[in-house]
Design an enzyme around this catalytic site. Structure first.
Site, short mmCIF file in Angstrom:
data_model
loop_
_atom_site.label_atom_id
_atom_site.label_comp_id
_atom_site.label_asym_id
_atom_site.label_seq_id
_atom_site.Cartn_x
_atom_site.Cartn_y
_atom_site.Cartn_z
N CYS A 32 -86.31 82.18 -6.48
CA CYS A 32 -85.01 82.61 -6.14
C CYS A 32 -84.34 82.94 -5.10
O CYS A 32 -83.50 83.09 -3.86
CB CYS A 32 -83.87 82.90 -7.25
SG CYS A 32 -84.00 81.78 -8.33
N LYS B 284 -76.71 75.19 -6.92
CA LYS B 284 -75.65 76.02 -8.64
C LYS B 284 -74.49 75.60 -8.18
O LYS B 284 -73.86 75.19 -8.93
CB LYS B 284 -75.92 77.43 -8.90
CG LYS B 284 -77.16 77.70 -8.82
CD LYS B 284 -77.32 78.65 -10.73
CE LYS B 284 -78.99 78.48 -10.76
NZ LYS B 284 -80.15 79.27 -10.07
N GLU C 55 -88.40 78.20 -27.68
CA GLU C 55 -88.25 75.98 -27.07
C GLU C 55 -89.61 75.99 -27.29
O GLU C 55 -90.37 74.59 -27.82
CB GLU C 55 -87.86 76.15 -26.48
CG GLU C 55 -87.65 74.60 -25.88
CD GLU C 55 -86.82 73.93 -24.91
OE1 GLU C 55 -86.03 74.54 -24.39
OE2 GLU C 55 -86.73 72.59 -24.67
N SER D 126 -87.41 71.63 -19.85
CA SER D 126 -86.58 72.96 -21.32
C SER D 126 -85.62 72.08 -21.25
O SER D 126 -84.57 71.83 -20.60
CB SER D 126 -86.59 74.12 -21.25
OG SER D 126 -85.54 75.04 -21.95
N GLU E 97 -85.50 80.03 -24.33
CA GLU E 97 -86.96 78.92 -23.99
C GLU E 97 -88.17 79.12 -23.97
O GLU E 97 -88.62 78.60 -24.71
CB GLU E 97 -86.68 79.06 -22.08
CG GLU E 97 -87.48 78.48 -22.01
CD GLU E 97 -87.06 78.15 -20.14
OE1 GLU E 97 -85.93 78.27 -19.55
OE2 GLU E 97 -88.30 77.85 -18.98
N GLU F 142 -74.61 71.63 -9.00
CA GLU F 142 -74.60 72.17 -10.71
C GLU F 142 -73.64 72.68 -12.02
O GLU F 142 -72.99 71.54 -13.21
CB GLU F 142 -75.88 73.35 -11.24
CG GLU F 142 -76.18 73.58 -12.80
CD GLU F 142 -76.49 74.70 -13.34
OE1 GLU F 142 -77.17 75.43 -12.15
OE2 GLU F 142 -78.11 74.32 -14.00
N GLU G 184 -72.35 67.87 -17.96
CA GLU G 184 -72.54 68.76 -19.13
C GLU G 184 -72.16 70.27 -19.19
O GLU G 184 -73.14 70.35 -19.77
CB GLU G 184 -74.36 68.43 -18.39
CG GLU G 184 -74.95 66.75 -18.07
CD GLU G 184 -75.70 66.33 -16.68
OE1 GLU G 184 -74.53 66.49 -15.88
OE2 GLU G 184 -76.78 65.62 -16.71
N CYS H 7 -84.43 76.31 -14.75
CA CYS H 7 -83.31 77.82 -14.47
C CYS H 7 -82.79 76.68 -13.14
O CYS H 7 -81.90 76.99 -12.65
CB CYS H 7 -83.98 77.99 -14.35
SG CYS H 7 -85.16 79.00 -15.93
#
Ligand code: FMN
Ligand code: SF4
Ligand code: SF4
Ligand code: SF4
Ligand code: SF4
Ligand code: FES
Lengths: 596, 385
Positions: free
Chosen positions: A526, A369, A287, A330, A284, A372, A377, A310
């Site tokens: 988190c 998550k 990037e 990102s 990142e 996710e 993807e 994230c």
């Protein structure tokens, strides 16, 4: 603002408190705990469950202590016979419209309604059972969240959470009277609405009406399947919270005990998401610098500010509500989803296993998550990269089930490889942490010097303010970064989606000019994730954050680019950040979704 | 001293409202408010709060904007007097609002009109246009708009009403803060019933004395009643306050009245034996206007059942005592009727309704015990057998 003091008596004890204090808080100051259900320290006042009623001398009605400010000369009884009768009635009423199958319930033993029923000894209550069989259907459409209306006490904590804290408003009250319920837009299944799966509603639901989808049995099945090689990864924020599942203080640093417990549970290898957090910084950070170069040198029209990626709750929020900014995200996958494909390629090769026989389990502070991991993807390895996602709470339950005495465990270390990490990775767990970790690395990469903050602690990006802003002046850069000489890098940080919305609206209006923005879907980051131990409040989250920063300072290596395993993986496998392999395994793009 | 039934005509008589306003605007706000306080006028929407005090509280608040709301939601079963007032003398309602606006310092007023009364909209808009013109002539800046109600009974409760006006679900708010402190859009607001506003206007015209002379110590003036049920003469009547129920029944009953429900579904049921001793008013049984007469052909079980069905549905559902309590009371009397629960279960239910009275969040849940306890007390057998 200077506050006036108000004098009152609670249970005949005189006290003087700030004007505007509620009766509930005044009683707390005297160490009287008034029971509450709809009240939550993180949320605006509701005053609808009525279990917190108290008796006020001279008043005809029993005021709800959570919703009533103190007034001069007030005399309050918190446990008079009248109050006790009313409170008992209210709990009985709640139970009469409740599918109270406690012994079969996920919240058994950690349920506020159950606790209250126990406190008031509601045995054979007299009222009629109002729950019908048709009420007992659960919505399990979402891979993250289970919604069971037959367990709902209509306290509206979830509604306020989703609206006040998260600005999503996926849940709302519908109908009135006996039909009043908490529902989604047009009563659609949870998986088909704007819900981000952040799980913040779960953290605040007093009952089992909202819980995470749990996958404990599936994980045990995998562990005991001799043909499966089961590896587990643990997110940064779990290690300062899991102790709470065993009665330890919030913020207790129990990384070593957690590793030991996971090994005892039978996982074949105990690895660390912190490793891929460090990797995220490399990818990142590169990037960001690439985007800046494209913008400043090549004059390209690149999407800036760059937004962190994230937090899967944040990603879905973005897909629904700011789809025009998806290019700003990102392309990095979250650390969990970087770990999965690396485990099933790089690591599988190293340990000589077929990825088909591997099961990757994550322990996450997060419910989003779970969703996710199911995304199309997330199959970079050619397999489902992460097979099961468990919350910190589910891990707590597994440890209980296995009869492991957590608090007494010795510390053990993570397995290698994919187990080595730095202080920069662990601070991913608190709001501002990704930013701090990225700055530690990017600044050094560009200037060859450490970030100009004492002991590497970038204080301006820490703390619980909803939106934080900071600027770092870059000077005396290395020749290859000359285009950054003198540039003032503007960054911003938001935690909790309502703060993210504030920030995004600033970006949208052009009012703010940032280069890099960190967003975490959950309040405090988190450590306040939707999968973390319940209860949650600011005090608890601050303790967890303190644990995170202590853990960072205790680490030998505190900068992601110094992680030797990271160096190794670039040398032998990935070759360079944003390289071909990285592109295939560690990066992705997201697609717009509708609001409704 | 007992009053005889006396018809009064303060509400429906035509007046020169522009003249009343013109004269009032020459007086100070405090003078008018003092008159309203002195008159003893209490709110006619049900709760009976002294109107002058309400205005005074709203006036004393400091704010850049304040509001007057005319509560025309009229959802109480058996009440239809506000509709009649708005049909016959809408200009008096508008003038009452303007008077209130002058007194409290508000330049905007809203009529929260019951959804079923939308047929009144065209004529009301016409009236409002004409009224605005008159105000311009008087050089008084006050603007009235209409807000069409959502159709829920609870939206007549003043804070739910404001929630609804602000585009949210009609759920009552916590009090304090009271509407006079933080009302519509968080600004000081005086919510007044349609009838209350007209009386205030009349007090503005005639001063407090004439009004004060009518009625009793606690219940001054007259009141518009909606008479319905088993009566040969249903309709709208403006009567002086202070009569007993017996006098009322003698006037309106069909000769066979066994009970009167005073104050609509949320009011009290009075049985024949208590007619003589029951005064209609704040020292006896107050009413927002609804008077329902029942003769001996009626089943009091069915009546209570209907009321409870109404409340079970019309509770906003947010607070536990009311949402679940209403269901338990309804299912409870059915269970007793069917013999599923023994008769003493009614006492459990009465205790429950006592909790609803003191622990519910708003007036709806707090007043369900009125019909429940009074019907159970007076007609226990009819409920059980
Ligand atoms: C459930 C409920 C419904 C109500 N409905 C009305 C109504 O339809 N009209 C009305 O004027 N007041 C109604 N009220 C009373 C209002 O809350 C408020 O007290 C009144 O509008 C104040 O005006 P007043 O002081 O002139 O009576 C209702 C109250 C409750 C609790
Ligand atoms: S939600 Fe709580 S009270 Fe309800 S069944 Fe589960 S444990 Fe029992
Ligand atoms: S998970 Fe988050 S977004 Fe979804 S309903 Fe709960 S609070 Fe709202
Ligand atoms: S789902 Fe949970 S938080 Fe939401 S209203 Fe029901 S019990 Fe309360
Ligand atoms: S008493 Fe009834 S109507 Fe009033 S707030 Fe409670 S549930 Fe809603
Ligand atoms: S905790 Fe106070 S009303 Fe629910």
């Amino acid at each position: 603002m200077s506050k006036y003091k108000v004098n009152l008596k609670i249970n005949n004890i005189a006290i003087s408190v700030d004007e505007g204090t509620t009766i509930l808080d005044a009683a707390r100051q005297l160490n009287f705990k008034i029971p509450t259900l709809c009240h939550h320290d993180d949320l605006c006042v509701a005053g609808n469950c009525r279990v917190c009623v108290v008796e006020q001398k001279g008043a005809r009605l029993l005021p709800a202590s959570c919703a009533t400010p103190v007034s001069e000369g007030m005399e309050i009884q918190t446990n008079s016979l009248k109050v006790r009768q009313a409170r008992k009635h209210i709990v009985e009423l709640l139970l009469s419209e409740h599918n109270a199958d406690c012994t079969k319930c996920f919240k058994n033993g950690s349920c506020e309604l159950q606790e209250m029923s126990n406190d008031y000894r509601i045995g054979d209550h007299v009222f009629l059972d109002l729950v019908s069989e048709k009420d007992k259907v659960r919505d399990i459409s979402s891979p993250s969240i289970e919604k069971d209306d037959s367990k709902c006490i209509r306290c509206q904590r979830c509604v306020r959470t989703c609206d006040n804290l998260q600005a999503v408003s996926a849940l709302a009250v519908t109908h009135k009277g006996n039909k009043m319920r908490i529902s989604t837009f047009l009563d659609k299944p949870m998986n088909d609405v704007v819900c981000t799966n952040c799980g913040q509603c779960i953290n605040r639901c007093p009952t089992a009406a909202l819980t995470e989808r749990n996958y404990i049995d599936e994980v045990f099945d995998a562990i005991y399947d001799p043909n499966k090689f089961v590896v587990v990864q643990t997110a940064p924020a779990t290690r300062v919270a899991i102790g709470e599942e065993f009665g330890m203080e919030p913020g207790s640093r129990v990384t070593g005990k957690m590793v030991t417990a996971l090994r005892r549970l039978g996982f074949d290898k105990v690895l660390d998401t912190d490793f891929t957090a460090d990797l995220t910084i490399m990818e990142e950070g590169t990037e960001l610098l690439t985007r800046l170069k494209e913008a400043l040198v090549d004059g390209k029209d690149v999407a800036l500010p760059m937004l962190t990626s994230c937090s899967p709750g944040w990603i879905k929020f973005q897909e629904h509500l700011y789809p025009e900014y998806l290019d700003n995200l990102s392309t990095c996958k979250s650390p969990q989803q970087m770990f999965g494909p690396l485990a099933k390629t790089y690591y599988a090769e190293k340990i000589n296993k077929s990825p088909a026989d591997m099961v990757v389990v994550s322990i996450m502070p997060c419910t989003a998550k779970k969703f996710e991991a199911e995304r199309p993807e997330m199959r970079g390895s050619g397999y489902k990269d992460v097979d099961f996602v468990l919350t910190t709470r589910e891990l707590g339950r597994m440890i209980h089930q296995a009869g492991i005495d957590f608090e007494k465990l010795e510390d053990e270390r993570y397995d290698s490889i994919l187990g080595e990490s730095t202080g920069a990775a662990v601070i991913f767990g608190a709001t501002g942490g990704v930013m701090e970790a990225a700055l530690r690395t990017a600044y050094e990469l560009v200037t060859g010097r450490e970030v100009p903050f004492t002991n590497l602690n970038i204080k301006p990006v820490r703390g619980m303010e909803g939106v934080k802003e900071a600027s770092v002046k870059i000077k005396d850069v290395k020749p290859e970064w000359s285009f950054l000489e003198g540039v003032e890098l503007n960054v911003a940080i938001a935690h909790g989606l309502s703060n993210a919305k504030i920030l995004m609206d600033k970006v949208k209006s052009g009012e703010a000019n940032y280069h890099f923005i960190e967003v975490m879907a959950c309040p405090s980051g988190c450590i306040g994730g939707g999968g973390q131990p319940i209860p949650t409040n600011m005090e608890i989250r601050k303790k967890r954050a303190a644990g995170i920063y202590d853990e960072d300072e205790a680490m030998v290596i505190r900068k992601s680019h110094d992680n030797p395993e990271v160096a190794e993986i670039y040398k032998s496998f990935l070759h360079e950040p944003l390289g071909h392999k990285s592109h295939d395994l560690l990066h992705t793009h997201y697609t717009p979704r509708k609001r409704h | 001293m007992e009053k005889q039934i006396k018809k009064v005509d303060l509400i429906f008589g035509k007046v020169d409202y522009a003249d009343i306003l013109a004269k009032s605007l020459k007086r100070t706000r405090d003078e008018i408010i003092l008159d309203v306080i002195d008159s003893g006028l209490r709110g006619r929407g049900g709760a009976g709060f002294p109107t002058g005090l309400k205005w005074k509280f709203a006036k004393n608040e400091e704010a850049d904007q304040k509001y007057v709301i005319c509560n025309a939601d009229e959802g109480e079963p058996g009440t239809f007097k506000d509709r009649e007032i708005l049909t016959q003398v809408p200009e008096k309602v508008l003038a009452g609002m303007a008077l209130c606006g002058y007194c409290i310092g508000a330049s905007e007023g809203y009529i929260y009109l019951r959804g079923e009364y939308n047929f009144l909209l065209p004529s009301l808009y016409k009236q409002i246009d004409a009224f605005h013109k008159k105000l311009k002539e008087l050089k008084f800046d006050f603007n009235i708009k209409i807000c069409s109600g959502s159709g829920a009974y609870v939206c007549g409760e003043e804070t739910a009403l404001m929630e609804s006006m602000e585009g949210r679900r009609g759920e009552p708010r916590n009090k304090p803060p009271f509407p006079t402190q933080q009302g519509y859009l968080g600004k000081p607001t005086s919510v007044n019933n349609v009838e209350t506003l007209v009386f205030a206007l009349m007090i503005g015209q005639e001063g407090p004395t004439k009004f004060k002379e009518l009625g009793t110590f606690d219940s001054r003036g007259s009141k518009v009643f909606s008479v319905s049920g088993d009566t040969p003469t249903p309709g709208i009547y403006e009567l002086e306050l202070g009569m007993t129920l017996e006098q009322f029944v003698n006037e309106f009953g069909d000769g066979d009245t066994k009970a009167v429900q005073v104050g609509g579904a949320s009011g009290f049921c009075v049985a024949r034996k208590d007619f003589k001793s029951t005064l209609i008013g704040f020292e006896g049984i107050p009413t927002g206007g609804s008077m329902m007469l029942f003769n001996s052909s009626r089943s009091m079980f069915n009546i209570l059942n209907d009321y409870l069905e109404f409340f079970e549905e019309e509770s906003c559902g947010q607070c536990t005592p009311c949402r679940v309590g209403c269901q338990q009371l309804l299912k409870g009397i059915e269970a007793v009727k069917k013999g599923v629960k023994p008769p003493p279960y009614l006492e459990e239910l009465q205790k429950l309704s006592d909790t609803m009275r003191i622990a519910s969040k708003c007036g709806l849940g707090q007043s369900v015990p009125n019909p429940f306890n009074s019907i159970i007390k007076n007609f226990r057998e009819e409920i059980i057998y």
